[in-house]
Design a protein around this motif. Structure first.
Motif, PDB file in Angstrom:
ATOM      1  N   PHE A 194       0.903  -1.189  -0.049  1.00 12.46           N
ATOM      2  CA  PHE A 194      -0.005   0.283  -0.064  1.00 12.46           C
ATOM      3  C   PHE A 194       1.221   1.126  -0.069  1.00 12.46           C
ATOM      4  CE2 PHE A 194      -3.431  -3.336   1.372  1.00 12.46           C
ATOM      5  CZ  PHE A 194      -4.013  -2.722   0.693  1.00 12.46           C
ATOM      6  N   ILE A 195       0.812   1.335  -1.116  1.00  5.95           N
ATOM      7  CA  ILE A 195       1.375   3.418  -1.324  1.00  5.95           C
ATOM      8  C   ILE A 195       0.922   4.671  -1.845  1.00  5.95           C
ATOM      9  CG2 ILE A 195       3.789   4.227  -2.744  1.00  5.95           C
ATOM     10  CD1 ILE A 195       4.842   1.129  -3.135  1.00  5.95           C
ATOM     11  N   ASN A 196       0.702   5.171  -1.202  1.00  5.72           N
ATOM     12  CA  ASN A 196      -0.055   6.340  -1.677  1.00  5.72           C
ATOM     13  C   ASN A 196      -1.652   6.010  -1.316  1.00  5.72           C
ATOM     14  OD1 ASN A 196       2.699   7.412  -2.488  1.00  5.72           O
ATOM     15  ND2 ASN A 196       2.204   6.477  -4.759  1.00  5.72           N
ATOM     16  N   ASN A 197      -1.552   5.418  -0.510  1.00  9.85           N
ATOM     17  CA  ASN A 197      -2.852   5.262  -0.441  1.00  9.85           C
ATOM     18  C   ASN A 197      -3.636   4.399  -1.439  1.00  9.85           C
ATOM     19  OD1 ASN A 197      -3.077   6.424   2.280  1.00  9.85           O
ATOM     20  ND2 ASN A 197      -3.852   8.441   2.002  1.00  9.85           N
ATOM     21  N   GLU A 198      -2.875   3.514  -1.474  1.00  7.82           N
ATOM     22  CA  GLU A 198      -3.038   2.558  -3.398  1.00  7.82           C
ATOM     23  C   GLU A 198      -2.816   1.315  -3.126  1.00  7.82           C
ATOM     24  OE1 GLU A 198      -2.917   6.478  -6.462  1.00  7.82           O
ATOM     25  OE2 GLU A 198      -1.654   5.139  -6.378  1.00  7.82           O
ATOM     26  N   ALA A 199      -2.919   0.284  -3.467  1.00  4.04           N
ATOM     27  CA  ALA A 199      -2.240  -1.165  -3.529  1.00  4.04           C
ATOM     28  C   ALA A 199      -1.925  -1.436  -4.803  1.00  4.04           C
ATOM     29  CB  ALA A 199      -3.838  -2.271  -3.280  1.00  4.04           C
ATOM     30  N   GLU A 200      -0.639  -1.504  -4.265  1.00  5.38           N
ATOM     31  CA  GLU A 200       0.066  -1.423  -5.939  1.00  5.38           C
ATOM     32  C   GLU A 200       0.609  -3.165  -5.633  1.00  5.38           C
ATOM     33  OE1 GLU A 200       3.878   0.962  -7.237  1.00  5.38           O
ATOM     34  OE2 GLU A 200       5.234  -0.936  -6.084  1.00  5.38           O
ATOM     35  N   ILE A 201       0.202  -3.091  -6.816  1.00  6.60           N
ATOM     36  CA  ILE A 201       0.330  -5.235  -6.806  1.00  6.60           C
ATOM     37  C   ILE A 201       0.866  -5.593  -7.992  1.00  6.60           C
ATOM     38  CG2 ILE A 201      -0.715  -7.266  -7.167  1.00  6.60           C
ATOM     39  CD1 ILE A 201      -3.731  -4.727  -6.703  1.00  6.60           C
ATOM     40  N   THR A 202       2.090  -6.723  -7.686  1.00  9.06           N
ATOM     41  CA  THR A 202       3.106  -6.974  -8.440  1.00  9.06           C
ATOM     42  C   THR A 202       3.457  -8.249  -8.526  1.00  9.06           C
ATOM     43  OG1 THR A 202       4.986  -6.007  -6.719  1.00  9.06           O
ATOM     44  CG2 THR A 202       4.984  -4.684  -8.398  1.00  9.06           C
ATOM     45  N   TRP A 203       3.944  -8.654  -9.524  1.00 13.13           N
ATOM     46  CA  TRP A 203       3.993 -10.543  -9.884  1.00 13.13           C
ATOM     47  C   TRP A 203       5.270  -9.940 -11.628  1.00 13.13           C
ATOM     48  CZ3 TRP A 203       0.175  -7.670 -11.844  1.00 13.13           C
ATOM     49  CH2 TRP A 203      -0.207  -7.822 -13.181  1.00 13.13           C
ATOM     50  N   GLY A 204       5.975 -11.408 -11.196  1.00 10.08           N
ATOM     51  CA  GLY A 204       6.216 -12.192 -12.012  1.00 10.08           C
ATOM     52  C   GLY A 204       6.214 -13.241 -13.497  1.00 10.08           C
ATOM     53  N   ALA A 205       6.640 -13.162 -13.932  1.00  9.77           N
ATOM     54  CA  ALA A 205       6.375 -14.013 -15.092  1.00  9.77           C
ATOM     55  C   ALA A 205       7.719 -14.379 -16.201  1.00  9.77           C
ATOM     56  CB  ALA A 205       5.020 -14.190 -15.814  1.00  9.77           C
ATOM     57  N   GLY A 206       7.744 -15.241 -16.420  1.00 10.51           N
ATOM     58  CA  GLY A 206       9.162 -15.688 -17.949  1.00 10.51           C
ATOM     59  C   GLY A 206       7.676 -15.488 -19.515  1.00 10.51           C
ATOM     60  N   SER A 207       8.605 -15.086 -20.091  1.00 10.99           N
ATOM     61  CA  SER A 207       8.277 -15.202 -21.638  1.00 10.99           C
ATOM     62  C   SER A 207       8.013 -16.136 -22.162  1.00 10.99           C
ATOM     63  CB  SER A 207       8.978 -14.100 -22.400  1.00 10.99           C
ATOM     64  OG  SER A 207      10.411 -14.709 -22.723  1.00 10.99           O
ATOM     65  N   TYR A 262      -5.888  -6.936   3.122  1.00 18.06           N
ATOM     66  CA  TYR A 262      -6.872  -6.423   1.842  1.00 18.06           C
ATOM     67  C   TYR A 262      -6.249  -7.582   0.898  1.00 18.06           C
ATOM     68  CZ  TYR A 262      -8.668  -2.241   1.956  1.00 18.06           C
ATOM     69  OH  TYR A 262     -10.277  -1.946   2.877  1.00 18.06           O
ATOM     70  N   CYS A 263      -6.620  -8.822   0.045  1.00 19.29           N
ATOM     71  CA  CYS A 263      -6.310  -9.972  -0.067  1.00 19.29           C
ATOM     72  C   CYS A 263      -6.741  -9.928  -1.788  1.00 19.29           C
ATOM     73  CB  CYS A 263      -6.896 -11.373  -0.147  1.00 19.29           C
ATOM     74  SG  CYS A 263      -6.420 -11.065   2.044  1.00 19.29           S
ATOM     75  N   TYR A 264      -5.382 -10.087  -2.485  1.00 21.45           N
ATOM     76  CA  TYR A 264      -5.572 -10.421  -4.418  1.00 21.45           C
ATOM     77  C   TYR A 264      -4.861 -11.438  -4.945  1.00 21.45           C
ATOM     78  CZ  TYR A 264      -5.919  -5.426  -3.541  1.00 21.45           C
ATOM     79  OH  TYR A 264      -6.793  -4.303  -3.147  1.00 21.45           O
ATOM     80  N   ARG A 265      -5.196 -11.904  -6.409  1.00 21.00           N
ATOM     81  CA  ARG A 265      -4.966 -13.392  -6.854  1.00 21.00           C
ATOM     82  C   ARG A 265      -4.536 -12.694  -7.881  1.00 21.00           C
ATOM     83  NH1 ARG A 265      -9.900 -17.128  -6.256  1.00 21.00           N
ATOM     84  NH2 ARG A 265     -10.887 -16.444  -8.283  1.00 21.00           N
ATOM     85  N   ILE A 266      -4.041 -13.308  -8.694  1.00 21.63           N
ATOM     86  CA  ILE A 266      -3.588 -12.772 -10.019  1.00 21.63           C
ATOM     87  C   ILE A 266      -3.660 -14.531 -11.024  1.00 21.63           C
ATOM     88  CG2 ILE A 266      -1.623 -12.485 -12.054  1.00 21.63           C
ATOM     89  CD1 ILE A 266      -2.406 -10.197 -10.487  1.00 21.63           C
TER      90      ILE A 266
END
Length: 374
Positions: A194-207, A262-266
């Motif tokens: 949580f940055i700037n009162n926003e949720a920043e969601i990050t993930w990585g994946a290979g091409s 708060y919970c998220y998924r990709i």
């Protein structure tokens, strides 16, 4: 005689209304459909609500209210695996249109409902509900209701196929997702901050992974169902001739509550339309209170960048320019009285072009704004 004359017309009028109530106004009388069937000129004008069989409403489903619902049912059959329910409004008495829900259940006990798909365009638009089930003999319910009591004439069709009929646009239009792993998608470095009162969601994946689309889903707390609310979609990075690792970033904005988790998924959608689900990742919200700092924008003057500041309490604010790697490049502090709002200038003329961060720190938190110097 005058009294009898007054009441007789009302008695017969009430009887005529009851005679127009559809047979499938309740779940137990759901109208049976066959795969490949289309029913024309359906109408929910005289439909009512049976409180004992209604499904759950928002946020577990997309149903806003329960007004004038109709029920339909079908059973999966060989050789089909994929099914599509299409509801096409012909004319409605308000622009709100229809809302609809697909339910797996062998009976009409609402506690046994397993939700499969839900559609509510909040407009007089067609709704497609999708099902993937390769086992014959499973019973499903189709629930159709006028949003906010809207009365509609509509067509309803049920189709079955061996191949997934969904397009990428269908996935982008998804509102609620009731799917769970397997298959499991295991992105690297998946998390939420949580940055700037926003949720920043990050993930990585290979091409090298087969990805047509990523869906970002917020988990809706529910004791009985796993519900992912689709808050956005992200296109995969494209590379040619080599395997490359890409980091993805999605920002979710809403009115977050202090101290709430708060919970998220990709969700990964591959070229066959198969969805793979990541594990949930969660974090607790810490709200930055007392001031607001806007994103960084270039000004009309070369090398000068500005932010808009709103300070609601008397406090010292510290402004720090950071390199992309996090190195402190310059810093200043400013004491401001509550209500003394305005623009702050950042002079970047001594720095080369590239990506930078501006950190604005107050008494109980900070904003971190990314910006680019041309």
């Amino acid at each position: 005689m005058k009294i009898n004359f007054f009441f007789l017309p009302l008695f017969f009028y009430a009887g005529s209304l009851l005679s127009q109530v559809p047979d499938n106004d309740a779940c137990e009388n759901a109208r049976r459909m066959a795969v490949g069937e289309e029913i024309f000129q359906l109408d929910n004008q005289w439909a009512t609500v049976s409180p004992e069989d209604v499904p759950e409403g928002e946020p577990v489903t997309c149903i806003k209210s329960f007004e004038n619902d109709l029920w339909f049912t079908f059973t999966t059959e060989s050789p089909y695996r994929h099914y599509q329910v299409l509801i096409s409004p012909l004319i409605c008495n308000t622009p709100a249109g229809i809302q609809a829900l697909l339910i797996r259940s062998d009976d009409c006990e609402s506690g046994n409902y397993r939700y499969v798909d839900c559609g509510n365009p909040y407009a007089e638009q067609a709704i497609s509900l999708f099902l993937d089930d390769s086992i014959p003999g499973n019973r499903y319910l189709i629930y159709v209701d006028g949003y906010d009591g809207t009365q509609c004439t509509f067509n309803l069709s049920l189709s079955g196929t061996d191949n997934n009929p969904r397009t990428i646009e269908d996935y982008r239009r998804t509102d609620l997702d009731y799917g769970t792993a397997p298959p499991l998608f295991e992105p690297s470095d998946a998390g939420v901050n949580f940055i700037n009162n926003e949720a920043e969601i990050t993930w990585g994946a290979g091409s090298e992974e087969d990805v047509q689309l990523f869906l970002v889903e917020k988990i809706i707390p529910s004791a009985s169902h796993t519900v992912g609310k689709v808050i956005g979609s992200v296109e995969p990075a494209t590379t040619v001739g080599s395997n490359q690792y890409s980091t993805y970033r999605f920002v979710h904005r809403e009115a977050f509550e202090e101290g709430k988790t708060y919970c998220y998924r990709i969700v990964k959608v591959d070229s066959r339309g198969t969805k793979s689900y990541s594990d949930q990742f969660c974090n607790k919200m810490a709200v930055v209170e007392g001031f607001y700092a806007s994103p960084v924008f270039p000004s009309k003057e070369k090398g000068i960048y500005i932010i808009t500041l709103r300070n609601e309490r008397k406090q010292e604010l510290i402004f720090t320019v950071l390199s992309e790697s996090g190195e402190i490049l310059k810093q200043m502090s400013q004491k401001r009285a509550a209500g003394n709002d305005g623009e702050i200038e950042i002079d970047m003329n001594d720095f080369s072009s590239g990506n930078y961060f501006l950190r604005i720190e107050g008494k109980n938190g900070f904003y971190l704004r990314r910006f680019q110097v041309e």
